[in-house]
Design a protein around this motif. Structure first.
Motif, PDB file in Angstrom:
ATOM      1  N   ASP A 236       0.837  -1.201   0.000  1.00  0.00           N
ATOM      2  CA  ASP A 236       0.000   0.000   0.000  1.00  0.00           C
ATOM      3  C   ASP A 236       0.868   1.247   0.000  1.00  0.00           C
ATOM      4  N   ILE A 237       1.689   1.368  -1.040  1.00  0.00           N
ATOM      5  CA  ILE A 237       2.587   2.513  -1.185  1.00  0.00           C
ATOM      6  C   ILE A 237       2.447   3.032  -2.606  1.00  0.00           C
ATOM      7  N   ASP A 238       2.159   4.301  -2.743  1.00  0.00           N
ATOM      8  CA  ASP A 238       2.000   4.912  -4.053  1.00  0.00           C
ATOM      9  C   ASP A 238       3.282   4.746  -4.863  1.00  0.00           C
ATOM     10  N   GLY A 239       3.185   4.087  -6.005  1.00  0.00           N
ATOM     11  CA  GLY A 239       4.364   3.865  -6.843  1.00  0.00           C
ATOM     12  C   GLY A 239       5.096   2.581  -6.541  1.00  0.00           C
ATOM     13  N   GLY A 240       4.678   1.852  -5.497  1.00  0.00           N
ATOM     14  CA  GLY A 240       5.289   0.572  -5.183  1.00  0.00           C
ATOM     15  C   GLY A 240       6.582   0.694  -4.396  1.00  0.00           C
ATOM     16  N   ILE A 241       7.315  -0.417  -4.317  1.00  0.00           N
ATOM     17  CA  ILE A 241       8.559  -0.470  -3.557  1.00  0.00           C
ATOM     18  C   ILE A 241       9.674  -1.040  -4.429  1.00  0.00           C
ATOM     19  N   ALA A 242      10.914  -0.687  -4.102  1.00  0.00           N
ATOM     20  CA  ALA A 242      12.092  -1.212  -4.792  1.00  0.00           C
ATOM     21  C   ALA A 242      12.605  -2.425  -4.035  1.00  0.00           C
ATOM     22  N   VAL A 243      12.860  -3.521  -4.777  1.00  0.00           N
ATOM     23  CA  VAL A 243      13.307  -4.790  -4.197  1.00  0.00           C
ATOM     24  C   VAL A 243      14.518  -5.284  -4.981  1.00  0.00           C
ATOM     25  N   ASP A 244      15.469  -5.891  -4.280  1.00  0.00           N
ATOM     26  CA  ASP A 244      16.674  -6.405  -4.928  1.00  0.00           C
ATOM     27  C   ASP A 244      17.175  -7.608  -4.135  1.00  0.00           C
ATOM     28  N   ALA A 245      18.076  -8.376  -4.742  1.00  0.00           N
ATOM     29  CA  ALA A 245      18.834  -9.425  -4.058  1.00  0.00           C
ATOM     30  C   ALA A 245      17.955 -10.377  -3.252  1.00  0.00           C
ATOM     31  N   THR A 246      16.977 -11.008  -3.901  1.00  0.00           N
ATOM     32  CA  THR A 246      16.122 -11.971  -3.215  1.00  0.00           C
ATOM     33  C   THR A 246      16.779 -13.343  -3.268  1.00  0.00           C
ATOM     34  N   GLN A 247      16.873 -14.009  -2.098  1.00  0.00           N
ATOM     35  CA  GLN A 247      17.625 -15.258  -2.015  1.00  0.00           C
ATOM     36  C   GLN A 247      16.974 -16.253  -1.066  1.00  0.00           C
ATOM     37  N   LEU A 248      17.291 -17.534  -1.289  1.00  0.00           N
ATOM     38  CA  LEU A 248      17.056 -18.594  -0.310  1.00  0.00           C
ATOM     39  C   LEU A 248      18.367 -19.330  -0.130  1.00  0.00           C
ATOM     40  N   ASN A 249      18.819 -19.431   1.124  1.00  0.00           N
ATOM     41  CA  ASN A 249      20.085 -20.090   1.452  1.00  0.00           C
ATOM     42  C   ASN A 249      19.813 -21.237   2.410  1.00  0.00           C
ATOM     43  N   ILE A 250      20.310 -22.403   2.075  1.00  0.00           N
ATOM     44  CA  ILE A 250      20.090 -23.601   2.900  1.00  0.00           C
ATOM     45  C   ILE A 250      21.426 -24.113   3.407  1.00  0.00           C
ATOM     46  N   SER A 251      21.464 -24.494   4.682  1.00  0.00           N
ATOM     47  CA  SER A 251      22.733 -24.836   5.327  1.00  0.00           C
ATOM     48  C   SER A 251      23.256 -26.202   4.929  1.00  0.00           C
ATOM     49  N   ALA A 252      22.379 -27.100   4.483  1.00  0.00           N
ATOM     50  CA  ALA A 252      22.827 -28.452   4.188  1.00  0.00           C
ATOM     51  C   ALA A 252      22.170 -28.956   2.917  1.00  0.00           C
ATOM     52  N   VAL A 253      22.886 -28.879   1.813  1.00  0.00           N
ATOM     53  CA  VAL A 253      22.386 -29.365   0.534  1.00  0.00           C
ATOM     54  C   VAL A 253      23.130 -30.647   0.179  1.00  0.00           C
ATOM     55  N   PRO A 254      22.438 -31.796   0.023  1.00  0.00           N
ATOM     56  CA  PRO A 254      23.122 -33.056  -0.269  1.00  0.00           C
ATOM     57  C   PRO A 254      23.942 -32.978  -1.550  1.00  0.00           C
ATOM     58  N   VAL A 255      25.087 -33.603  -1.523  1.00  0.00           N
ATOM     59  CA  VAL A 255      25.962 -33.685  -2.687  1.00  0.00           C
ATOM     60  C   VAL A 255      25.842 -35.085  -3.281  1.00  0.00           C
ATOM     61  N   PRO A 256      25.472 -35.226  -4.559  1.00  0.00           N
ATOM     62  CA  PRO A 256      25.381 -36.556  -5.170  1.00  0.00           C
ATOM     63  C   PRO A 256      26.681 -37.314  -5.026  1.00  0.00           C
ATOM     64  N   ALA A 257      26.575 -38.608  -4.686  1.00  0.00           N
ATOM     65  CA  ALA A 257      27.764 -39.402  -4.389  1.00  0.00           C
ATOM     66  C   ALA A 257      28.724 -39.478  -5.567  1.00  0.00           C
ATOM     67  N   ALA A 258      28.184 -39.470  -6.788  1.00  0.00           N
ATOM     68  CA  ALA A 258      29.044 -39.635  -7.967  1.00  0.00           C
ATOM     69  C   ALA A 258      29.727 -38.347  -8.384  1.00  0.00           C
ATOM     70  N   LEU A 259      29.288 -37.194  -7.846  1.00  0.00           N
ATOM     71  CA  LEU A 259      29.790 -35.920  -8.337  1.00  0.00           C
ATOM     72  C   LEU A 259      31.276 -35.721  -8.097  1.00  0.00           C
ATOM     73  N   PRO A 260      31.836 -36.043  -6.891  1.00  0.00           N
ATOM     74  CA  PRO A 260      33.280 -35.860  -6.708  1.00  0.00           C
ATOM     75  C   PRO A 260      34.096 -36.667  -7.707  1.00  0.00           C
ATOM     76  N   LEU A 261      33.666 -37.928  -7.984  1.00  0.00           N
ATOM     77  CA  LEU A 261      34.399 -38.746  -8.943  1.00  0.00           C
ATOM     78  C   LEU A 261      34.330 -38.162 -10.341  1.00  0.00           C
ATOM     79  N   LEU A 262      33.133 -37.634 -10.696  1.00  0.00           N
ATOM     80  CA  LEU A 262      32.962 -37.031 -12.018  1.00  0.00           C
ATOM     81  C   LEU A 262      33.877 -35.836 -12.189  1.00  0.00           C
ATOM     82  N   LEU A 263      33.899 -34.972 -11.170  1.00  0.00           N
ATOM     83  CA  LEU A 263      34.735 -33.776 -11.264  1.00  0.00           C
ATOM     84  C   LEU A 263      36.212 -34.145 -11.313  1.00  0.00           C
ATOM     85  N   SER A 264      36.586 -35.188 -10.540  1.00  0.00           N
ATOM     86  CA  SER A 264      37.977 -35.624 -10.546  1.00  0.00           C
ATOM     87  C   SER A 264      38.376 -36.111 -11.930  1.00  0.00           C
TER      88      SER A 264
END
Length: 281
Positions: A236-264
């Motif tokens: 409820d603000i005339d002209g709206g609001i300015a928004v930036d840098a919207t994020q979701l950060n998660i502390s524990a994201v599983p790593v696929p078991a095969a990924l380290p071998l693939l990268l290696s």
């Protein structure tokens, strides 16, 4: 400038870190990051079957320099879909029915002390239940108070889709300087139940205000899942609001078991809704 207060929950997963973590390990990560540099993807508005409008703005538009990068977005509320007047919402990278460990949602929002008396907005980030449904909203309230003339910030679990005019009677912060502020919802486990810290920071990452919300019914893992939506329930603000840098950060994201071998093998180590006005989002 990237917000330092979120850094403990984010960071690129480097190949070398994956090698150390090994199979089945986890790493902090940013799973949703929309700064409106190229588009508004991930935010649903009147152009995608919802309400509200999200419009990219070049830094400097209306005298507002972007919080980071060269663009920000103007958010306004609309009712073009006949759903009810509200603003845009995001599902981040998708709803979660399992609590992932500590996680945070954050958005940079430009607050202007010259807003007219009675103007304001509400911004909610909701939790999902372990059943995949809506669990609870956690809402920042921002309002130019009609009785005190102050621009106030507070928090609760409910909204009536209008700027609250009683924030001076609640735990609150008075905004005295126009500029960018970081609104952070920090979801964490406390004694087997969900606790959510609604944290307000200034652009220099200094913590200004905290409202902590808990409910005995929000047990982990019995009742509480992970993130649900972010939603500007009213602007409820005339002209709206300015928004930036919207994020979701998660502390524990599983790593696929095969990924380290693939990268290696590639030689890459060392690089890197609840509610629509009476309806569910």
């Amino acid at each position: 400038m990237r917000f330092a207060g979120r850094d403990f929950l984010k960071g690129a997963v480097t190949a070398s870190a994956l090698m150390v973590l090994g199979s089945g390990a986890a790493q902090a990560a940013t799973v949703f990051d929309q700064g409106f540099e190229t588009d508004t993807a991930g935010w649903f508005d009147e152009n995608s079957g919802w309400t509200g409008s999200v419009t990219r703005q070049a830094s400097g538009t209306d005298g507002i320099a972007a919080h980071e990068g060269n663009f920000y977005a103007n958010f306004q509320q609309t009712d073009t879909q006949g759903i009810g007047v509200s603003g845009a919402f995001t599902r981040f990278d998708g709803f979660r029915d399992t609590f992932p460990g500590t996680y945070s949602a954050s958005a940079a929002i430009y607050l202007d002390t010259s807003w007219a008396a009675g103007e304001g907005f509400d911004y909610s980030v909701a939790s999902s239940g372990s059943d995949g449904g809506h669990q609870r909203d956690f809402i920042f309230h921002v309002a130019k108070d009609t009785s005190t003339g102050s621009l106030l910030v507070g928090g609760s679990n409910n909204t009536n889709f209008d700027p609250r005019q009683d924030l001076e009677n609640l735990n609150h912060f008075e905004v005295t300087e126009t500029g960018w502020y970081i609104f952070e919802h920090l979801f964490r486990e406390d004694g087997g139940q969900l606790a959510v810290d609604l944290n307000l920071y200034n652009a220099a990452s200094v913590l200004l205000f905290t409202e902590t919300r808990t409910n005995a019914a929000d047990t982990i893992p019995g009742e509480v899942g992970g993130n649900r939506y972010g939603w500007f329930t009213n602007i409820d603000i005339d002209g709206g609001i300015a928004v930036d840098a919207t994020q979701l950060n998660i502390s524990a994201v599983p790593v696929p078991a095969a990924l380290p071998l693939l990268l290696s093998g590639l030689g890459l180590f060392g690089i890197v809704g609840r509610f629509r006005r009476r309806a569910k989002v």
